[in-house]
Design a protein around this motif. Structure first.
Motif, PDB file in Angstrom:
ATOM      1  N   ASP A 153       9.066   2.522  -0.644  1.00 51.23           N
ATOM      2  CA  ASP A 153      10.322   2.920  -1.274  1.00 51.23           C
ATOM      3  C   ASP A 153      11.199   1.700  -1.527  1.00 51.23           C
ATOM      4  N   ALA A 183       9.726  -0.142  -4.374  1.00 47.08           N
ATOM      5  CA  ALA A 183      10.010   0.492  -5.663  1.00 47.08           C
ATOM      6  C   ALA A 183      11.442   0.205  -6.107  1.00 47.08           C
ATOM      7  N   ASP A 207      22.709   7.478  -1.737  1.00 47.33           N
ATOM      8  CA  ASP A 207      21.340   7.163  -2.036  1.00 47.33           C
ATOM      9  C   ASP A 207      20.373   7.531  -0.922  1.00 47.33           C
ATOM     10  N   ILE A 219      18.869  12.479   0.812  1.00 49.97           N
ATOM     11  CA  ILE A 219      18.182  13.262  -0.191  1.00 49.97           C
ATOM     12  C   ILE A 219      17.513  14.393   0.529  1.00 49.97           C
ATOM     13  N   VAL A 270      15.988  17.718   1.987  1.00 52.64           N
ATOM     14  CA  VAL A 270      15.214  18.829   1.474  1.00 52.64           C
ATOM     15  C   VAL A 270      15.654  20.088   2.205  1.00 52.64           C
ATOM     16  N   ALA A 322      10.548  13.347   4.638  1.00 50.37           N
ATOM     17  CA  ALA A 322      11.634  12.613   4.000  1.00 50.37           C
ATOM     18  C   ALA A 322      11.229  12.392   2.548  1.00 50.37           C
ATOM     19  N   LEU A 323      12.189  12.415   1.657  1.00 59.41           N
ATOM     20  CA  LEU A 323      11.905  12.033   0.274  1.00 59.41           C
ATOM     21  C   LEU A 323      12.457  10.632   0.076  1.00 59.41           C
ATOM     22  N   TYR A 324      11.740   9.833  -0.697  1.00 57.88           N
ATOM     23  CA  TYR A 324      12.141   8.445  -0.866  1.00 57.88           C
ATOM     24  C   TYR A 324      12.942   8.262  -2.149  1.00 57.88           C
ATOM     25  N   PRO A 325      14.165   7.749  -2.011  1.00 58.02           N
ATOM     26  CA  PRO A 325      15.095   7.731  -3.150  1.00 58.02           C
ATOM     27  C   PRO A 325      14.665   6.852  -4.324  1.00 58.02           C
ATOM     28  N   HIS A 326      13.959   5.759  -4.044  1.00 53.84           N
ATOM     29  CA  HIS A 326      13.626   4.851  -5.137  1.00 53.84           C
ATOM     30  C   HIS A 326      12.294   5.171  -5.797  1.00 53.84           C
ATOM     31  N   MET A 327      11.578   6.137  -5.232  1.00 56.77           N
ATOM     32  CA  MET A 327      10.266   6.470  -5.783  1.00 56.77           C
ATOM     33  C   MET A 327      10.375   7.707  -6.668  1.00 56.77           C
ATOM     34  N   PHE A 359       1.984   9.433  -2.575  1.00 52.17           N
ATOM     35  CA  PHE A 359       1.875   8.149  -1.888  1.00 52.17           C
ATOM     36  C   PHE A 359       0.885   8.171  -0.717  1.00 52.17           C
ATOM     37  N   LYS A 387      -2.313   7.247  -2.077  1.00 53.38           N
ATOM     38  CA  LYS A 387      -2.327   5.818  -2.376  1.00 53.38           C
ATOM     39  C   LYS A 387      -2.664   5.029  -1.103  1.00 53.38           C
ATOM     40  N   PRO A 442      14.056  11.814  -6.873  1.00 50.73           N
ATOM     41  CA  PRO A 442      14.385  13.031  -6.121  1.00 50.73           C
ATOM     42  C   PRO A 442      15.854  13.426  -6.231  1.00 50.73           C
ATOM     43  N   LYS A 443      16.705  12.431  -6.388  1.00 50.96           N
ATOM     44  CA  LYS A 443      18.140  12.700  -6.456  1.00 50.96           C
ATOM     45  C   LYS A 443      18.504  13.651  -7.582  1.00 50.96           C
ATOM     46  N   ARG A 476      13.410  19.949  -4.401  1.00 50.36           N
ATOM     47  CA  ARG A 476      13.067  18.914  -3.409  1.00 50.36           C
ATOM     48  C   ARG A 476      12.136  19.478  -2.349  1.00 50.36           C
ATOM     49  N   ALA A 503       8.284  18.218  -1.305  1.00 48.48           N
ATOM     50  CA  ALA A 503       7.767  18.021   0.051  1.00 48.48           C
ATOM     51  C   ALA A 503       6.482  18.818   0.245  1.00 48.48           C
TER      52      ALA A 503
END
Ligand SMILES: Nc1ncnc2c1ncn2[C@@H]1O[C@H](COP(=O)(O)OP(=O)(O)OP(=O)(O)O)[C@@H](O)[C@H]1O
Ligand SMILES: Nc1ncnc2c1ncn2[C@@H]1O[C@H](COP(=O)(O)OP(=O)(O)O)[C@@H](O)[C@H]1O
Ligand SMILES: [Mg+2]
Ligand SMILES: [Mg+2]
Lengths: 423, 374
Positions: free
Chosen positions: A204, A207, A416, A419, A421, B87-92, B100, B103, B133-134, B141, B145
């Protein structure tokens, strides 16, 4: 009949009542908040100044709040490095009567560095390794006490400097469970969760263009598994040798001490004809140096800091020719002659830079550096003076924000990172 | 995908005398949604954690498909614990958030993309794959998950009270979503809850546990219509079944002024241990209001009427005070529940005469608690 706010806390601070509990945490006025960086989270978390310290407030369902509160109290009692719970507040309502989520309050861990801040700076070459080492030490310690974490991640860990290394602290116990003893499956699963989460968190940052000095995120995740397994083996595995090699008993104990563990119980068995001996540690307690320093001086510092301070104390003992003296007397003298004057010499306005024990560690490092340069020994006093005038002022203020540029801070901060869920 | 088999699976916690799960025998068919349900502490979570590899199996075996996984580590069992803390990743991007784990496992890029797209289609997320995700709603969301578990295409999904943290409304919504998603995916699923309504509405089959022992396993209908014992009878159904302790004489079940005829078959299945007694079960909706003097009628004093619009339930007790304690229900000791016509509900304090509808009573042996043939 408006339902009343209910505060559960060991020692409730009346100032808590002045906070705007009728407002959703998300909308709290800026002037109450302390803008410190955080990890990723599903719940809304805010830092708030209260009675001269900072608390962390997390909005979360009532039953989970009580559960996490109880678990954090257990961990605190067991002396496991974790955030300290303050209390739980339930029965919150908005002015229109709409119920609001309960909150869990913890003490903000002073001088703690969230990983998003650490990895976003230029790291010393082996910084990632050190952070992962610290997390492995924490996870082993949790597992030894029977704590299954269920959500091991960098976001759920805080790091503090510890004499050049790092110590890791647990911050999120929401999914945890205390057991008399963990099964291998529980430990392995925790490790697998950790591995995947760490890699995800680093990917993350990658990215977002925020990851510096780490090439292979997968490798970092795997490093944790490896370090954990090595440490676990050293602390728990049986070792067999011929009865002629009995020195290996004390060697094992010494090795464990050096790693920072006290051996509470060591099982020793021999085979029938007594030619081979098997030893296996049964009870080991982390914090060997921490406890020793505490006993001698009353100083409550982290493990590596304690090791460092004890080393300096030993050096002092030799230098002052007091090898035959009672250890406690020497410790007392060292404290009042060396440690306390050094800390007192740090001007008040620079004290927020680093914890005292960490500053002392840096002074010792600095002394060594000065001595190298000068080609002869330098006194601690001289080192302190030089450190205070030339090194410390240039250090970022770690109690507050962490020397990050504002763009990075913004990228890793607030909205940021939340997030959820959850809803 | 695969079946799951508990074969005499037993877990005794260290320091405990009695097993938390005692010789559990249970087969979950390939693609089936099985719900483990029972009161708190009955061993549901322990059973699930044995399947996950988190608890040791002290004796017996656990199989996934034909593979004995009893001693296999959790990560090698090809299962997914869904709705754990993801958790969700904000930049992905949403796609990267879902893929992922593949991956990390070294799956080729094209295959990852394909699996993520398939999962996104099922989850209604196709048009969001390249967003962050935002930009998603809370529900979306949650589905991302879920997608993370789906793309791994595990053999079995495990869920342990995944809805317990949600408020009542969201719980009902999410319940339906999970159930329909599971049907579309056809992945074998074992789901733990203490809530029998959740069990009845979600499961293809339900397994009821009590004190570590499997009581009964069957479809929701079977559990409801033919509970195997008194415990299951009282546990499944809401409001709960009324259970009464009756004396047997003259071929009837007798309690104060009530006399209910019993069939030859029921009478013959009673034994000396039953001591001329029988336990009768009757659901609130199996009672009709009637008049005094009707065969098998009994009088109920109304304590409370719960009106739900389409239904109304009377909570009351047998008018005969001495006999009242012989009847219990989910509402408590000496309590009876009766469904009445919502357009003409009785008032608090009234006495209504009710009668069990023909063929809708359940018979149990007081000695063994087991269902009697009828
Ligand atoms: N007492 C504290 N001291 C310092 N930082 C804290 C403290 N409590 C929380 N934080 C910060 O806030 C972040 C979020 O807190 P926490 O992990 O408890 O939230 P969460 O919503 O339960 O997270 P998750 O999504 O992992 O369940 C942490 O990553 C940490 O950076
Ligand atoms: N780690 C543990 N150590 C000892 N006893 C446990 C542990 N976990 C559960 N138990 C006991 O095992 C029984 C079953 O627990 P559990 O499987 O959690 O039930 P459920 O999920 O149905 O509430 C309970 O009596 C509980 O107290
Ligand atoms: Mg967290
Ligand atoms: Mg959490």
């Amino acid at each position: 009949m408006p339902a009343a706010l209910q505060i559960t806390a060991a020692s409730p601070d009346p100032a808590l009542l002045d906070l705007p509990w009728h407002i959703p945490l998300e909308d709290w006025p800026e002037d109450l908040l302390a803008a410190l960086p955080r990890g990723i989270s599903r719940h809304v978390v805010r830092f708030v100044r209260l009675s001269g310290r900072v608390i962390a407030i997390k909005e979360i369902g009532e039953s989970v709040a009580y559960r996490e509160y109880a678990l954090l109290r257990d961990l605190d009692r067991l002396d496991v490095p974790s955030v300290v719970p303050v209390g739980v507040i339930t029965g919150r309502r908005a002015p229109d009567g709409e119920p609001l989520d309960s909150v869990l309050i913890t003490k903000h861990l002073r001088f703690s560095l969230p990983y998003r801040a650490l990895f976003s700076r230029h790291l010393a070459p082996d910084m990632a390794t050190r952070l992962i080492d610290a997390l492995a030490v924490l996870l082993v310690r949790l597992h030894l006490t029977g704590f299954y974490w269920g959500d091991v991640s960098l976001s759920n860990t805080l790091f503090r400097r510890d004499a050049g290394e790092f110590s890791a602290y647990l911050v999120d116990a929401e999914t945890g469970d205390m057991h008399p003893q963990l099964t291998r499956g529980q430990r392995e699963y925790d490790l697998e969760i950790a591995r995947v989460n760490i890699i995800g968190e680093l990917m993350d940052l990658e990215a977002g263009g925020l990851l510096r000095d780490v090439d292979d995120t997968v490798l970092v995740g795997e490093m944790l598994v490896q370090r954990y397994n090595e440490l676990w083996a050293e602390l728990t595995e049986a070792e067999e040798f011929s009865s002629a090699d009995r020195w290996r008993v004390s060697a094992r104990i010494q090795r464990l001490n050096q790693l920072g563990y006290d051996v509470g119980e060591l099982q020793m068995t021999t085979d029938i004809d007594g030619t081979t001996v098997q030893i296996q540690p049964k009870v080991v307690d982390a914090g060997h140096h921490h406890r020793r320093l505490m006993r001698l001086t009353g100083l409550d510092v982290q493990e590596n800091q304690a090791r460092r301070l004890l080393n300096d104390m030993d050096t002092y003992r030799v230098a002052t020719d007091q090898l035959g003296e009672d250890e406690e007397l020497v410790a007392h003298e060292w404290l009042s002659e060396i440690f306390e004057p050094a800390i007192a010499a740090i001007p008040r306005n620079l004290r927020r830079k680093l914890e005292p024990a960490e500053a002392f560690h840096e002074i010792l490092e600095h002394r060594w550096y000065l001595a190298e340069k000068a080609g002869h020994d330098v006194s601690t006093q001289e080192a302190v003076a030089s450190y205070v005038s030339s090194v410390l002022p240039n250090r970022p203020d770690e109690e507050a924000i962490l020397g990050l540029d504002t763009a990075t801070l913004r990228a890793i901060s607030d909205t940021d990172t939340e997030i959820g869920v959850q809803r | 995908m695969a079946s799951v088999t508990f074969d005499h699976a037993t877990r005794v916690y260290p320091g405990s005398e009695t097993p938390a799960v005692d010789a559990l025998n249970l087969e979950v068919a390939d693609g089936e949604f099985l719900v483990l349900v029972g009161p708190s502490g009955c061993g549901k979570s322990t059973s699930l954690r044995m399947l996950a590899g988190l608890e040791d199996v002290n004796s017996g075996r656990i199989l996934i498909g034909d593979r004995d996984v009893t001693d296999v580590q959790p990560k090698d069992r090809d299962i997914a614990m869904v709705f754990q803390n993801y958790a969700l990743y904000p930049h992905m991007s949403v796609a990267d958030n879902m893929g992922f784990a593949l991956k990390i496992a070294g799956t080729p890029k094209a295959e990852i993309r394909q699996r993520v797209e398939e999962a996104a289609k099922i989850l209604d997320l196709s048009q969001y794959l390249d967003r962050k995700p935002k930009a998603l709603s809370g529900g979306q969301r949650q589905r991302v998950a879920m997608g993370r578990a789906i793309v791994r295409s595990p053999q079995v999904f495990l869920m342990d009270e995944p809805l317990s943290n949600l408020d009542a409304k969201l719980r009902v919504q999410t319940r339906t979503q999970i159930a329909s998603l599971q049907r579309r995916l056809g992945v074998t699923t074992v789901y733990v809850t203490h809530d029998q309504t959740e069990a009845l509405t979600m499961g293809d089959r339900i397994a009821v546990l009590k004190d570590g022992l499997l009581q009964q396993v069957g479809t929701p209908r079977e559990m409801y219509d033919t509970p195997k014992n008194i415990f299951v009878a009282g546990f499944i159904g809401s409001p709960a079944m009324n259970l009464g302790q009756f004396k047997v004489a003259d071929g009837k079940a007798n309690l104060a002024e009530t006399h209910i005829p019993l069939t030859r078959e029921v009478l013959d299945s009673l034994t000396a241990e039953d001591n001329n007694e029988i336990t009768l079960g009757f659901r609130p909706e199996s009672l009709d209001t009637t008049t005094e003097g009707d065969v098998g009628a009994f009088p109920v004093t109304v304590d409370l009427v719960e009106e739900l619009g389409s239904d109304a339930f009377v909570y009351g007790q047998l008018a005969n005070k001495e006999a009242a304690q012989a009847i219990t229900s989910g509402a408590g000791e000496s309590q009876m529940i009766v469904r009445v016509d919502p357009r003409r509900p009785p008032l608090k304090g009234d006495t209504v005469w009710v009668k069990i509808r023909e063929g809708e009573q359940h018979h149990f042996s007081p000695a063994t608690g087991l269902r009697l043939p009828s």
